[in-house]
Scaffold this motif. Sequence first.
Motif, PDB file in Angstrom:
ATOM      1  N   ALA A   1       0.820  -1.213   0.000  1.00 24.02           N
ATOM      2  CA  ALA A   1       0.000   0.000   0.000  1.00 24.02           C
ATOM      3  C   ALA A   1       0.850   1.257   0.000  1.00 24.02           C
ATOM      4  O   ALA A   1       0.547   2.226  -0.688  1.00 24.02           O
ATOM      5  CB  ALA A   1      -0.940   0.005   1.201  1.00 24.02           C
ATOM      6  N   HIS A   2       1.935   1.233   0.778  1.00 22.26           N
ATOM      7  CA  HIS A   2       2.735   2.449   0.892  1.00 22.26           C
ATOM      8  C   HIS A   2       4.142   2.098   1.327  1.00 22.26           C
ATOM      9  O   HIS A   2       4.417   0.967   1.763  1.00 22.26           O
ATOM     10  CB  HIS A   2       2.102   3.432   1.890  1.00 22.26           C
ATOM     11  CG  HIS A   2       2.319   3.058   3.332  1.00 22.26           C
ATOM     12  ND1 HIS A   2       3.000   3.874   4.218  1.00 22.26           N
ATOM     13  CD2 HIS A   2       1.960   1.963   4.052  1.00 22.26           C
ATOM     14  CE1 HIS A   2       3.026   3.303   5.410  1.00 22.26           C
ATOM     15  NE2 HIS A   2       2.401   2.151   5.337  1.00 22.26           N
ATOM     16  N   CYS A   3       5.024   3.045   1.207  1.00 23.63           N
ATOM     17  CA  CYS A   3       6.367   2.932   1.764  1.00 23.63           C
ATOM     18  C   CYS A   3       6.515   4.018   2.821  1.00 23.63           C
ATOM     19  O   CYS A   3       6.223   5.191   2.557  1.00 23.63           O
ATOM     20  CB  CYS A   3       7.435   3.078   0.681  1.00 23.63           C
ATOM     21  SG  CYS A   3       9.115   2.889   1.318  1.00 23.63           S
ATOM     22  N   SER A   4       6.952   3.622   3.989  1.00 27.70           N
ATOM     23  CA  SER A   4       7.036   4.549   5.111  1.00 27.70           C
ATOM     24  C   SER A   4       8.177   5.546   4.965  1.00 27.70           C
ATOM     25  O   SER A   4       8.211   6.553   5.673  1.00 27.70           O
ATOM     26  CB  SER A   4       7.226   3.766   6.411  1.00 27.70           C
ATOM     27  OG  SER A   4       8.478   3.091   6.399  1.00 27.70           O
TER      28      SER A   4
ATOM     29  N   GLY B   1       9.907  -7.387  -4.334  1.00 22.40           N
ATOM     30  CA  GLY B   1       9.510  -7.011  -5.686  1.00 22.40           C
ATOM     31  C   GLY B   1       8.207  -6.239  -5.710  1.00 22.40           C
ATOM     32  O   GLY B   1       7.443  -6.335  -6.682  1.00 22.40           O
ATOM     33  N   LYS B   2       7.954  -5.450  -4.666  1.00 22.62           N
ATOM     34  CA  LYS B   2       6.705  -4.703  -4.558  1.00 22.62           C
ATOM     35  C   LYS B   2       6.961  -3.198  -4.675  1.00 22.62           C
ATOM     36  O   LYS B   2       7.686  -2.622  -3.863  1.00 22.62           O
ATOM     37  CB  LYS B   2       6.017  -4.983  -3.215  1.00 22.62           C
ATOM     38  CG  LYS B   2       5.632  -6.439  -2.969  1.00 22.62           C
ATOM     39  CD  LYS B   2       4.520  -6.890  -3.881  1.00 22.62           C
ATOM     40  CE  LYS B   2       4.079  -8.307  -3.559  1.00 22.62           C
ATOM     41  NZ  LYS B   2       3.072  -8.810  -4.540  1.00 22.62           N
ATOM     42  N   GLU B   3       6.355  -2.565  -5.668  1.00 24.70           N
ATOM     43  CA  GLU B   3       6.420  -1.118  -5.818  1.00 24.70           C
ATOM     44  C   GLU B   3       5.242  -0.517  -5.054  1.00 24.70           C
ATOM     45  O   GLU B   3       4.083  -0.832  -5.348  1.00 24.70           O
ATOM     46  CB  GLU B   3       6.333  -0.719  -7.286  1.00 24.70           C
ATOM     47  CG  GLU B   3       6.337   0.775  -7.551  1.00 24.70           C
ATOM     48  CD  GLU B   3       7.636   1.453  -7.181  1.00 24.70           C
ATOM     49  OE1 GLU B   3       7.611   2.656  -6.866  1.00 24.70           O
ATOM     50  OE2 GLU B   3       8.683   0.768  -7.194  1.00 24.70           O
ATOM     51  N   PRO B   4       5.470   0.301  -4.049  1.00 24.16           N
ATOM     52  CA  PRO B   4       4.360   0.802  -3.236  1.00 24.16           C
ATOM     53  C   PRO B   4       3.413   1.692  -4.037  1.00 24.16           C
ATOM     54  O   PRO B   4       3.835   2.405  -4.943  1.00 24.16           O
ATOM     55  CB  PRO B   4       5.059   1.589  -2.138  1.00 24.16           C
ATOM     56  CG  PRO B   4       6.380   1.975  -2.712  1.00 24.16           C
ATOM     57  CD  PRO B   4       6.775   0.837  -3.610  1.00 24.16           C
ATOM     58  N   LEU B   5       2.142   1.636  -3.677  1.00 25.45           N
ATOM     59  CA  LEU B   5       1.148   2.489  -4.325  1.00 25.45           C
ATOM     60  C   LEU B   5       1.327   3.941  -3.901  1.00 25.45           C
ATOM     61  O   LEU B   5       1.106   4.858  -4.692  1.00 25.45           O
ATOM     62  CB  LEU B   5      -0.264   2.021  -3.958  1.00 25.45           C
ATOM     63  CG  LEU B   5      -0.679   0.634  -4.438  1.00 25.45           C
ATOM     64  CD1 LEU B   5      -2.078   0.300  -3.938  1.00 25.45           C
ATOM     65  CD2 LEU B   5      -0.623   0.542  -5.951  1.00 25.45           C
ATOM     66  N   LEU B   6       1.694   4.160  -2.642  1.00 26.85           N
ATOM     67  CA  LEU B   6       1.838   5.505  -2.088  1.00 26.85           C
ATOM     68  C   LEU B   6       3.181   5.613  -1.364  1.00 26.85           C
ATOM     69  O   LEU B   6       3.727   4.612  -0.898  1.00 26.85           O
ATOM     70  CB  LEU B   6       0.711   5.801  -1.081  1.00 26.85           C
ATOM     71  CG  LEU B   6      -0.730   5.650  -1.566  1.00 26.85           C
ATOM     72  CD1 LEU B   6      -1.686   5.721  -0.381  1.00 26.85           C
ATOM     73  CD2 LEU B   6      -1.071   6.699  -2.600  1.00 26.85           C
ATOM     74  N   ARG B   7       3.671   6.816  -1.280  1.00 31.93           N
ATOM     75  CA  ARG B   7       4.863   7.086  -0.461  1.00 31.93           C
ATOM     76  C   ARG B   7       4.451   8.142   0.557  1.00 31.93           C
ATOM     77  O   ARG B   7       4.504   9.330   0.279  1.00 31.93           O
ATOM     78  CB  ARG B   7       6.031   7.541  -1.343  1.00 31.93           C
ATOM     79  CG  ARG B   7       6.499   6.449  -2.285  1.00 31.93           C
ATOM     80  CD  ARG B   7       7.763   6.799  -3.044  1.00 31.93           C
ATOM     81  NE  ARG B   7       8.136   5.722  -3.932  1.00 31.93           N
ATOM     82  CZ  ARG B   7       8.880   4.673  -3.599  1.00 31.93           C
ATOM     83  NH1 ARG B   7       9.337   4.580  -2.360  1.00 31.93           N
ATOM     84  NH2 ARG B   7       9.164   3.723  -4.477  1.00 31.93           N
ATOM     85  N   THR B   8       4.033   7.661   1.704  1.00 27.68           N
ATOM     86  CA  THR B   8       3.365   8.524   2.674  1.00 27.68           C
ATOM     87  C   THR B   8       4.290   9.098   3.738  1.00 27.68           C
ATOM     88  O   THR B   8       3.981  10.120   4.341  1.00 27.68           O
ATOM     89  CB  THR B   8       2.265   7.734   3.394  1.00 27.68           C
ATOM     90  OG1 THR B   8       2.888   6.654   4.107  1.00 27.68           O
ATOM     91  CG2 THR B   8       1.253   7.171   2.410  1.00 27.68           C
ATOM     92  N   GLY B   9       5.373   8.417   4.027  1.00 22.92           N
ATOM     93  CA  GLY B   9       6.195   8.815   5.154  1.00 22.92           C
ATOM     94  C   GLY B   9       5.625   8.373   6.498  1.00 22.92           C
ATOM     95  O   GLY B   9       6.230   8.611   7.532  1.00 22.92           O
TER      96      GLY B   9
END
Length: 329
Positions: A270-273, A286-294
């Motif tokens: 879902a996201h990358c922190s 191998g997962k590209e996050p949907l969101l980069r939320t922090g």
Amino acid sequence: MTRAATGLPFDDIRNLLAGLPQADEAARATARARTRDLAVPEGSLGRLADIAEWMAAWQANPKPAVTRPLVAIFAATHGIAADIPGADAHATHRLVELFAAGGAAVNQVALQAEAGLKVFDLALDMPVPDIRTEAALSEAACAATMAFGMEAIAGGTDLLCIGAAGEGGRVAAAALAAALFGGRPADRTDDSDFASGAVAAALATHEGHLADPLEALRRVGGREFAAIAGAILAARYQRIPVLLDGFVVCTAAAVLHRLKPGALDHCLAAHCSGEPAHARLLEELGKEPLLRTGLTSEEGAGAALAIALVRSAAAIHCGMATRSQRWSP
């Protein structure tokens, strides 16, 4: 002797992994054909088209939809938390109470997304042992907790978002990620002296027993990790697409990935922190996050935020006009 004949607790898990349902490629192909016919320039929908086709494949429906999303949070406690500098022994209990009162960030996001929210208390008053000196779980307890996770989504959903809660969970996640993928302890943690030292100590204690991902899970993971892995496995069998939240959730998912390539094909990050350890783990999966939320919380808010994106992707795919006909409801 077959695995089933040994009667060991993990045998059922291994057998389930051996028979994982695959994506419905006919539904994906039909969805892809529609994507190509949408009345927009080819490629202009970017990743939204990929999301819709992924949803179609795993819902086995060329017209995917998100009508019953669910945020499931698995909460557990860890013995190692007692020694974490500045840690609050009652933090997990208070967080679970906050979920129940509707006051956490994930409550607000789930409300906006019109998603259900369930919190699973995994024996909060009984922390698993300190992984620096003991195994977190026995094989029987780990398998039973995975089975509990499999039952957690029995109420039904068409998009599962998974979060975690538990003081000490990130240290356990760092140790588990190191056991599964290798690397220096400092690369798996926030690089604090305590976290790096704790991971190194846990790996040393359990050295020689971590090659099997399920054994690594029971030794240096915890109840939430086992339950999350079980929930992801159950979602695969029920054809429910999954959105993975933070570092803890993705590490639990990584156990299945290491056991069987493709075991997480029905899951999206879902996201990358923004934390290096989480970003590195997503690359290994191998997962590209949907969101980069922090967002660095593990409670599922990042996964819940992605519901709107996935729902919109499905709505665009099914509702847009096509070139072949002016309107295709």
